[in-house]
Design a protein around this motif. Structure first.
Motif, PDB file in Angstrom:
ATOM      1  N   ARG A 101     -10.715 -10.599   1.674  1.00 21.35           N
ATOM      2  CA  ARG A 101     -10.178 -11.867   1.223  1.00 21.35           C
ATOM      3  C   ARG A 101      -8.657 -11.919   1.340  1.00 21.35           C
ATOM      4  NH1 ARG A 101      -8.628 -12.423  -4.755  1.00 21.35           N
ATOM      5  NH2 ARG A 101      -8.929 -10.375  -5.686  1.00 21.35           N
ATOM      6  N   LEU A 102      -8.033 -10.776   1.635  1.00 20.09           N
ATOM      7  CA  LEU A 102      -6.591 -10.765   1.824  1.00 20.09           C
ATOM      8  C   LEU A 102      -6.204 -10.741   3.306  1.00 20.09           C
ATOM      9  CD1 LEU A 102      -5.486  -8.343  -1.043  1.00 20.09           C
ATOM     10  CD2 LEU A 102      -5.651 -10.826  -1.053  1.00 20.09           C
ATOM     11  N   ASP A 115      -4.651  -8.428  -6.748  1.00 20.59           N
ATOM     12  CA  ASP A 115      -5.114  -8.982  -5.474  1.00 20.59           C
ATOM     13  C   ASP A 115      -5.143 -10.501  -5.499  1.00 20.59           C
ATOM     14  OD1 ASP A 115      -7.426  -6.357  -4.313  1.00 20.59           O
ATOM     15  OD2 ASP A 115      -5.251  -6.553  -4.222  1.00 20.59           O
ATOM     16  N   PRO A 122      -4.941 -12.521   6.284  1.00 21.80           N
ATOM     17  CA  PRO A 122      -4.242 -13.795   6.462  1.00 21.80           C
ATOM     18  C   PRO A 122      -4.960 -14.734   7.438  1.00 21.80           C
ATOM     19  CG  PRO A 122      -2.700 -11.970   6.607  1.00 21.80           C
ATOM     20  CD  PRO A 122      -4.065 -11.373   6.577  1.00 21.80           C
ATOM     21  N   VAL A 157       0.762  -6.757   3.848  1.00 19.41           N
ATOM     22  CA  VAL A 157      -0.177  -6.853   2.725  1.00 19.41           C
ATOM     23  C   VAL A 157      -0.331  -5.540   1.929  1.00 19.41           C
ATOM     24  CG1 VAL A 157      -2.619  -7.207   2.148  1.00 19.41           C
ATOM     25  CG2 VAL A 157      -1.424  -8.869   3.552  1.00 19.41           C
ATOM     26  N   PRO A 158      -0.445  -4.368   2.577  1.00 21.26           N
ATOM     27  CA  PRO A 158      -0.562  -3.147   1.765  1.00 21.26           C
ATOM     28  C   PRO A 158       0.584  -2.961   0.770  1.00 21.26           C
ATOM     29  CG  PRO A 158      -1.146  -2.675   4.031  1.00 21.26           C
ATOM     30  CD  PRO A 158      -0.609  -4.080   4.027  1.00 21.26           C
ATOM     31  N   ALA A 159       1.804  -3.225   1.216  1.00 22.27           N
ATOM     32  CA  ALA A 159       2.947  -3.061   0.314  1.00 22.27           C
ATOM     33  C   ALA A 159       2.927  -4.123  -0.785  1.00 22.27           C
ATOM     34  CB  ALA A 159       4.257  -3.138   1.096  1.00 22.27           C
ATOM     35  N   ARG A 213       0.293  -5.475  -2.066  1.00 24.57           N
ATOM     36  CA  ARG A 213      -0.738  -5.058  -3.010  1.00 24.57           C
ATOM     37  C   ARG A 213      -0.204  -3.980  -3.947  1.00 24.57           C
ATOM     38  NH1 ARG A 213      -5.599  -2.633  -1.358  1.00 24.57           N
ATOM     39  NH2 ARG A 213      -6.688  -3.618  -3.089  1.00 24.57           N
ATOM     40  N   ARG A 214       0.540  -3.059  -3.381  1.00 21.64           N
ATOM     41  CA  ARG A 214       1.060  -1.960  -4.172  1.00 21.64           C
ATOM     42  C   ARG A 214       2.021  -2.484  -5.234  1.00 21.64           C
ATOM     43  NH1 ARG A 214       3.921   2.092  -0.448  1.00 21.64           N
ATOM     44  NH2 ARG A 214       5.272   0.270  -0.204  1.00 21.64           N
ATOM     45  N   VAL A 216      -7.653  -2.823   3.113  1.00 19.52           N
ATOM     46  CA  VAL A 216      -7.324  -4.135   2.558  1.00 19.52           C
ATOM     47  C   VAL A 216      -8.601  -4.966   2.407  1.00 19.52           C
ATOM     48  CG1 VAL A 216      -6.066  -6.278   2.991  1.00 19.52           C
ATOM     49  CG2 VAL A 216      -5.020  -4.076   3.561  1.00 19.52           C
ATOM     50  N   VAL A 260      -2.114   2.671  -3.469  1.00 19.41           N
ATOM     51  CA  VAL A 260      -2.618   1.311  -3.251  1.00 19.41           C
ATOM     52  C   VAL A 260      -2.327   0.836  -1.827  1.00 19.41           C
ATOM     53  CG1 VAL A 260      -2.504  -1.086  -4.025  1.00 19.41           C
ATOM     54  CG2 VAL A 260      -2.334   0.765  -5.688  1.00 19.41           C
ATOM     55  N   ALA A 261      -1.180   1.244  -1.309  1.00 24.19           N
ATOM     56  CA  ALA A 261      -0.818   0.809   0.043  1.00 24.19           C
ATOM     57  C   ALA A 261      -1.658   1.513   1.101  1.00 24.19           C
ATOM     58  CB  ALA A 261       0.665   1.062   0.295  1.00 24.19           C
ATOM     59  N   VAL A 309       9.784   2.146  -5.654  1.00 21.59           N
ATOM     60  CA  VAL A 309       8.484   2.287  -5.004  1.00 21.59           C
ATOM     61  C   VAL A 309       8.471   1.605  -3.636  1.00 21.59           C
ATOM     62  CG1 VAL A 309       6.013   1.766  -5.175  1.00 21.59           C
ATOM     63  CG2 VAL A 309       7.291   2.462  -7.198  1.00 21.59           C
ATOM     64  N   ALA A 336      -0.061  -9.749   7.719  1.00 19.29           N
ATOM     65  CA  ALA A 336      -1.064  -8.700   7.492  1.00 19.29           C
ATOM     66  C   ALA A 336      -0.413  -7.328   7.378  1.00 19.29           C
ATOM     67  CB  ALA A 336      -2.104  -8.716   8.602  1.00 19.29           C
ATOM     68  N   ARG A 352       0.150  -4.443  -7.857  1.00 24.57           N
ATOM     69  CA  ARG A 352      -0.587  -3.540  -8.747  1.00 24.57           C
ATOM     70  C   ARG A 352       0.346  -2.913  -9.754  1.00 24.57           C
ATOM     71  NH1 ARG A 352      -5.320  -0.293  -7.641  1.00 24.57           N
ATOM     72  NH2 ARG A 352      -5.585  -1.743  -5.913  1.00 24.57           N
ATOM     73  N   ALA A 353       1.532  -2.516  -9.334  1.00 19.81           N
ATOM     74  CA  ALA A 353       2.494  -1.899 -10.243  1.00 19.81           C
ATOM     75  C   ALA A 353       2.968  -2.904 -11.282  1.00 19.81           C
ATOM     76  CB  ALA A 353       3.679  -1.333  -9.459  1.00 19.81           C
ATOM     77  N   VAL A 367      13.043  -1.097  -5.795  1.00 23.06           N
ATOM     78  CA  VAL A 367      13.878  -0.024  -5.252  1.00 23.06           C
ATOM     79  C   VAL A 367      13.116   1.288  -5.188  1.00 23.06           C
ATOM     80  CG1 VAL A 367      15.894   1.402  -5.783  1.00 23.06           C
ATOM     81  CG2 VAL A 367      16.066  -1.082  -5.935  1.00 23.06           C
ATOM     82  N   LYS A 416       5.992   6.453  -7.593  1.00 20.93           N
ATOM     83  CA  LYS A 416       5.349   6.505  -6.276  1.00 20.93           C
ATOM     84  C   LYS A 416       3.963   7.125  -6.403  1.00 20.93           C
ATOM     85  CE  LYS A 416       9.310   6.683  -3.113  1.00 20.93           C
ATOM     86  NZ  LYS A 416      10.562   7.135  -3.748  1.00 20.93           N
ATOM     87  N   VAL A 454      -1.702 -11.491  -4.679  1.00 20.45           N
ATOM     88  CA  VAL A 454      -1.393 -11.347  -3.252  1.00 20.45           C
ATOM     89  C   VAL A 454      -2.053 -12.467  -2.455  1.00 20.45           C
ATOM     90  CG1 VAL A 454      -1.649  -9.868  -1.222  1.00 20.45           C
ATOM     91  CG2 VAL A 454      -1.061  -8.855  -3.425  1.00 20.45           C
ATOM     92  N   TYR A 465       1.427   4.526  -7.953  1.00 17.49           N
ATOM     93  CA  TYR A 465       1.030   3.317  -7.227  1.00 17.49           C
ATOM     94  C   TYR A 465       0.994   3.464  -5.714  1.00 17.49           C
ATOM     95  CZ  TYR A 465       1.930   1.523 -11.854  1.00 17.49           C
ATOM     96  OH  TYR A 465       1.894   1.336 -13.209  1.00 17.49           O
TER      97      TYR A 465
END
Lengths: 170, 261
Positions: free
Chosen positions: B68-69, A30, B71, A12-14, A16-17, B65, B60-61, A123, A9, A20-21, A121, B54, A33, B57
């Motif tokens: 459904r993501l 998503d 875990p 997950v944010p990273a 997703r990022r 969340v 997004v971080a 991002v 968990a 997305r990129a 590297v 940066k 992911v 994107y």
């Protein structure tokens, strides 16, 4: 198992990022992911608890992403610099703040390997050793992809990568 | 890796641009760049690229969340069924086909004498079976939640190969819980589920048809489950629920007004 899930968990944010990129589509990203997490849970016995869980997850994500690309045969053809049409108007001067859309457009025109390496590297902030591990290549190969990615981006942006093909990132 | 002057390698230049160099090695690169302005410009461009990526994107971080993501949720759902992509969905579909067969057979046996249901399209039986099956679910009433409505609608539109919209029933006290994709006799079906404040649920079942016919509201009922169904030029609709006929009629009219051609 719960600790393992909590650690996933955190990543997950990273993930997703990065997704997305790579895909430039929030839903496709998503989905990617989600598939990654499902696979990681199924393969958790392969996770020995040493090294970086984050690196392991990124590796899984990239494997799924690359399989999907192969399956859909939607590789963006590498357009040679000469073939590209240039938007009318002056190219950006050095020192000017580059329009984000130009960077996004240029990024989408990179060959996949270069794009994947550069994003890890630039991002995601992985070290070169970690990025090479994630991509499953020798570090020398990573550096050469990085080098070519950056050189290509520079040329594409200087020439004015056509922005009409750009889909907005949601 | 090329060896630049000063013992500064290509890799060093990249590492410097990426902020990975410190101390003496960084100082040596700075010295080198001071003496080679074109290289310095190149490194500066790399840094600008980094900042741009940066900026494109990074946000997004920082987003919340989506559920459904989670875990934990994914692990729990995996426990409930096979883990292979698509197999879980197929298993649920197989369950429904069984339920449709079983339920329809049961209904047919009971209701041969009742004209509306006997004359009902197979689709309505499937819509009612799907309602009975999924409206009773506590943990998994829908596959994609109403919080992801744009994604849900996009997904179902792609699968049905025509634009699909979830009607807004808030004026009648019903909130969209979400939806799922189901098999029907002649192709895929979309099911949207709604719930009111007292926990009553209605489902809207949609399939595509190619006949270009349309037909006005018909009513079907079995035990406590009521359904209004109709078709417009492209789509079959069935609105199903264990609510009063009057209330269901009002909801069906609302759906019709919003969706039907």
């Amino acid at each position: 198992m719960s600790d393992f899930l909590d650690e996933i968990a955190d990543c997950v944010p990273a993930l997703r990022r990065y997704a997305r990129a790579l895909t430039r589509d929030a839903d496709v990203a998503d989905d990617l992911v989600q598939d990654c997490i499902e696979r990681a849970i199924r393969k958790r016995r392969l996770w020995l608890g040493t090294g970086s869980l984050q690196g392991w997850l990124f590796k899984i994500l990239l494997n799924i992403y690359r399989n999907d690309l192969r399956g859909r045969s939607r590789r963006a053809p590498l357009v040679s610099i000469d073939e590209m049409t240039v938007e009318p108007g002056a190219p950006p001067e050095h020192g000017h703040r580059l329009a984000l859309s130009e960077t996004a457009a240029a990024l989408s025109r990179l060959p996949e390997e270069q794009k994947q390496a550069l994003l890890l590297v630039a991002v995601e902030g992985f070290s070169y050793a970690e990025a090479a591990k994630i991509l499953d290549v020798p570090q020398g190969t990573l550096m050469s992809r990085l080098s070519r990615a950056r050189a290509n981006l520079r040329s594409l942006i200087e020439q004015g990568a056509p922005v009409r093909h750009l889909r907005p990132v949601r | 890796m090329t060896r630049e002057g000063n013992g500064v390698s290509d890799a060093d230049l990249h590492a410097y641009a990426d902020g990975l160099l410190t101390g003496e090695r960084a100082a040596r690169v700075e010295q080198y760049l001071a003496a080679h302005p074109d290289k310095a410009q190149e490194i500066e461009d790399w840094r600008t690229q980094n900042s741009a990526m940066k900026a494109l994107y990074g946000h997004v971080a920082k987003e919340p969340v989506p559920e459904r993501l989670d875990p934990h949720r994914i692990a729990a759902e995996a426990k409930a069924g096979p883990g292979l992509r698509g197999v879980r969905r197929a298993a649920a579909a197989a369950l429904l086909v069984f339920a449709v067969g079983g339920f329809a057979g049961w209904m047919a046996r009971d209701m041969l004498a009742a004209p509306p249901i006997a004359a009902a399209e197979p689709m309505v039986r499937q819509a009612m079976a799907a309602h009975v099956l999924y409206a009773a679910e506590v943990r998994h009433p829908v596959e994609v939640g109403g919080g992801e409505e744009a994604h849900l609608v996009r997904w179902l539109s792609a699968r049905l190969d025509q634009p699909v919209t979830a009607p807004d029933l808030k004026a009648h006290g019903f909130k969209l819980m979400g939806g799922r994709l189901l098999p029907a006799s002649y192709g895929p079906a979309a099911q949207f589920m709604y719930e009111d404040g007292s926990g009553q649920r209605v489902t809207l079942f949609l399939t595509r048809h190619k006949d270009s016919n349309s037909a006005a509201f018909r009513f079907a009922s079995h035990e406590k489950t009521n359904a209004f169904y109709w078709l417009d030029r492209t789509t079959n609709y069935a609105l199903v629920g264990a609510v009063s006929r009057d209330q269901l009629r009002r909801l069906a009219q609302e759906v019709y007004d919003q969706l039907s051609l």
